[in-house]
Enzyme design. Structure first.
Site, PDB file in Angstrom:
ATOM      1  N   SER A   1     -93.491 -36.137  58.005  1.00  0.00           N
ATOM      2  CA  SER A   1     -95.006 -35.803  58.680  1.00  0.00           C
ATOM      3  C   SER A   1     -95.076 -37.082  59.515  1.00  0.00           C
ATOM      4  CB  SER A   1     -96.078 -35.564  57.938  1.00  0.00           C
ATOM      5  OG  SER A   1     -97.064 -35.510  58.551  1.00  0.00           O
TER       6      SER A   1
ATOM      7  N   HIS B   1     -97.125 -35.822  67.377  1.00  0.00           N
ATOM      8  CA  HIS B   1     -96.920 -35.389  66.129  1.00  0.00           C
ATOM      9  C   HIS B   1     -96.052 -34.713  65.951  1.00  0.00           C
ATOM     10  CE1 HIS B   1     -97.976 -32.001  63.314  1.00  0.00           C
ATOM     11  NE2 HIS B   1     -97.972 -33.055  62.509  1.00  0.00           N
TER      12      HIS B   1
ATOM     13  N   ASN C   1     -93.643 -32.780  62.348  1.00  0.00           N
ATOM     14  CA  ASN C   1     -93.675 -32.570  60.689  1.00  0.00           C
ATOM     15  C   ASN C   1     -92.671 -31.393  60.420  1.00  0.00           C
ATOM     16  OD1 ASN C   1     -95.384 -30.125  58.885  1.00  0.00           O
ATOM     17  ND2 ASN C   1     -95.116 -32.090  57.944  1.00  0.00           N
TER      18      ASN C   1
ATOM     19  N   ARG D   1     -90.712 -29.632  57.044  1.00  0.00           N
ATOM     20  CA  ARG D   1     -90.773 -29.294  55.552  1.00  0.00           C
ATOM     21  C   ARG D   1     -89.915 -28.125  55.150  1.00  0.00           C
ATOM     22  NH1 ARG D   1     -95.304 -28.260  58.727  1.00  0.00           N
ATOM     23  NH2 ARG D   1     -95.945 -25.867  58.833  1.00  0.00           N
TER      24      ARG D   1
ATOM     25  N   GLY E   1    -107.512 -34.044  46.383  1.00  0.00           N
ATOM     26  CA  GLY E   1    -107.277 -35.398  45.951  1.00  0.00           C
ATOM     27  C   GLY E   1    -105.939 -36.024  46.103  1.00  0.00           C
ATOM     28  N   GLY E   2    -105.129 -35.621  47.299  1.00  0.00           N
ATOM     29  CA  GLY E   2    -104.022 -36.305  47.454  1.00  0.00           C
ATOM     30  C   GLY E   2    -104.086 -37.712  47.622  1.00  0.00           C
TER      31      GLY E   2
ATOM     32  N   ILE F   1    -105.264 -40.426  49.789  1.00  0.00           N
ATOM     33  CA  ILE F   1    -106.059 -40.248  50.915  1.00  0.00           C
ATOM     34  C   ILE F   1    -105.486 -41.203  52.109  1.00  0.00           C
ATOM     35  CG2 ILE F   1    -108.329 -41.042  51.654  1.00  0.00           C
ATOM     36  CD1 ILE F   1    -108.272 -38.434  50.116  1.00  0.00           C
ATOM     37  N   GLU F   2    -104.836 -42.237  52.010  1.00  0.00           N
ATOM     38  CA  GLU F   2    -104.616 -43.057  52.967  1.00  0.00           C
ATOM     39  C   GLU F   2    -103.369 -42.491  53.661  1.00  0.00           C
ATOM     40  OE1 GLU F   2    -106.141 -45.479  54.315  1.00  0.00           O
ATOM     41  OE2 GLU F   2    -107.689 -45.686  53.013  1.00  0.00           O
ATOM     42  N   SER F   3    -102.477 -41.849  52.929  1.00  0.00           N
ATOM     43  CA  SER F   3    -101.615 -41.144  53.806  1.00  0.00           C
ATOM     44  C   SER F   3    -101.845 -39.941  54.244  1.00  0.00           C
ATOM     45  CB  SER F   3    -100.325 -40.666  52.476  1.00  0.00           C
ATOM     46  OG  SER F   3     -99.686 -41.695  51.825  1.00  0.00           O
TER      47      SER F   3
END
Lengths: 385, 385
Positions: A173, A187, A189, A191, A343-344, A346-348
């Site tokens: 991503s 962008h 992505n 998967r 709650g993954g 956050i910064e990613s």
């Protein structure tokens, strides 16, 4: 062998690997019915999910693979292994090309793993000569799907009770925000998702699908740029199936829709999801082709636009469009909203947000102006080729 | 007499007049069970609502009142009429005080009405000497509540079937973002809600409640400023009920929580909702006192901080905190998310967003720095007085 993290009840949101961006949420997930096999339409409503999360562990070095267990890690022929290899190579290729084009700045790398298997690599270049902020992330996730989800999707007879079905997901991503208002944001992505065959429901099959896309978000329209970008997407599609480009082009226009504005965030590209009704090898090749098309589709545009002179008015307009990007990602993007609620890392997840953005009250570009033309194309999607 | 706009099914979201900000969504709304009388706790989950929306009509002039019908409009003693008068006076007073403090810039006004009754006045000051963006909105909304919602809330016997219950809501909502990073952002919002007594369910009562709050969001802590601000809130509360300040201070800390960050957006103040278990006249006076306390709580801080010298580092930190403001408002704020999903007047709803904001990947202030102290206070709310 199978890791089963503690399952907690979480708010209803979509499955990150069905998302447009930030789908590499490093999260172990289990899914309920509606998120297991959503319709291939662009349903934007909330999807119930039961989610289990393991805290990520930072790693000093990149592992050879994020696949877990001896069998998986040593396989080089499985689709899982080949997809992971593909996205990690794509990450390397894209980052090298971007660094070369930037001419100075370098990506900062963060590696993490999860105790139960899986992990990821985040790479971010910030405040470069060309890019204000560029993030390219890969991740591998292991999770467990509740039996009802699998049964409903695969039509397992109701007298059979398969146990929880383990799944695997991997993705790349990326969001690239340049500084120059004439150089577009990109962008992309891609998967891959796969379940195990349930052990206690004879005949119930393994399931898999592919998703992804690449889309362009300029602040100003250079028609030759948009045509070039869409042509490369079409070329990649046409190598596999003539219906792909028109279908995935429309899907992209539908997905990146900022409903409360009545406009798309940009000028589209391709987007697809839940793709499994073609040969698996063909779709792996297709996803690879799409990932390999990112640089040829994007960098020639950057080279032409990165050094164009611009004024404060043009910079402010770019910043207003960045505001729309933020609105889309925080309000609508399924991967982002899912990641924030569950709650993954956050910064990613939020690396997709621009370095800077702007909101003016009731801003309306003058009719006929270059800004108005961009807005018009976001409101009324065009056929570029 | 009663206007009943066409009812459309809409996604599940909370009731705008229960929200922290942007609650003056100019929308005719009907509510289902869960949004009719939510628990006074800070439930953040989605709430089902059936929503009917009328398109707003721009008006050249401010009407005397947005109340509808001869009876309502001519009444000067009803709580509806007195609340509308109060918020419109508060809008005038606050805007005049802000213009005077800014020393040059003026608010731009937009007035609108809805054919079925209600309307609003948006005032925005942008790019002033002191304020980057300041919005002060009032609105009046008429809507219809489905019978199930009323019945569930009021315990009407199940053999009685009241028809749809008309409701009325009015509010003032404001967000003020200064330029100087040492001058804090302020948000306040006060609202009143009332239903009719259902005509076909004898004995079922008219219902009403008050909600609102005022909270401070600095980028840097000046302890004397935060103490002053909270003291004025406490003074306003203490005139009415000694439990108000501690209870509403905690409610504020709980409401303005950015869950995915584990931090509050700022240093709090007071927040309350669904307040009806006190005398109605007392609560009208309390809301009035709170609205009248905005300027004495805020302007002395602005006067002290607006001209302090600052550097790029401090400006960037303010911009990062503005990014958090955007995250809270777009992801969590009940009024904003409701407004976006149901098609309220977008420019009024999003006037709460700052003119500019910033996101850096994995930004961590140095331990012990002034930025770290602010972040610490957002993570661990303090008792300021």
């Amino acid at each position: 062998m199978m890791h089963c993290a503690s399952i907690v009840s979480a708010p209803s949101y979509a499955f990150p690997f069905l998302s447009g961006s930030a789908s590499t949420t490093p999260t172990a997930i289990s899914l309920t019915k509606r998120s297991w096999k959503p319709p291939p339409s662009m349903a934007k409503g909330p999807v119930r999910a039961t989610v289990s999360i393991e805290k990520e562990t930072p790693e000093a070095n990149r592992p050879e693979t994020f696949l877990r267990g001896v069998d998986e890690a040593q396989s080089s022929t499985s689709v899982r292994a080949r997809f992971e290899k593909m996205i990690r190579e794509a990450q390397d290729t894209v980052c090298s090309a971007l660094e070369a084009a930037d001419g100075g700045a370098q990506f900062k790398e963060d590696v993490w793993s999860r105790p139960g298997g899986g992990g990821g690599i985040s790479r971010v270049l910030q405040d470069g000569a060309v890019w204000e902020k560029a993030g390219v992330n890969v991740s591998v996730v292991y999770g467990v799907m509740p039996p009802d989800a699998y049964r409903a999707a695969k039509g397992v007879p109701t007298d059979q009770k398969p146990g929880p079905v383990p799944f695997f997901a991997a993705g790349i991503s990326s969001v690239l925000h340049p500084k120059n208002p004439f150089a577009p944001t990109l962008h992309f992505n891609y998967r891959y998702f796969e379940t195990d065959a349930p052990k206690d429901a004879p005949g119930a099959p393994r399931q898999w699908w592919f998703g992804g896309g690449t889309d362009l978000t300029p602040a100003y329209i250079f028609e030759e740029d948009v045509k070039h970008f869409h042509s490369i997407q079409k070329q990649a599609c046409d190598k596999f199936e003539p219906t792909f480009y028109p279908r995935f082009k429309k899907w992209c226009d539908d997905y990146f829709y900022i409903k409360h504005r009545g406009e798309r965030r940009g000028l589209g590209g391709i987007f697809f999801d839940d793709l499994n009704d073609y040969d698996q090898e063909m779709l792996l090749s297709f996803a690879t082709e799409c990932a390999n098309s990112v640089i040829p589709a994007y960098l020639p545009i950057i080279e032409k636009r990165k050094d164009l002179p611009f004024n404060d008015h043009q910079k402010a307009w770019q910043q207003l469009r960045r505001g729309r990007y933020v609105e889309f990602n925080l309000v609508y993007d399924r991967g982002t909203t899912f990641g924030l609620k569950t709650g993954g890392r956050i910064e990613s997840i939020l690396v997709s947000l621009p370095l800077t953005a702007r909101w003016e009250y009731d801003h309306k570009p003058e009719e006929g102006s270059e800004e108005w033309k961009l807005l018009d194309a976001c409101i009324n999607p065009k056929e570029w080729i």
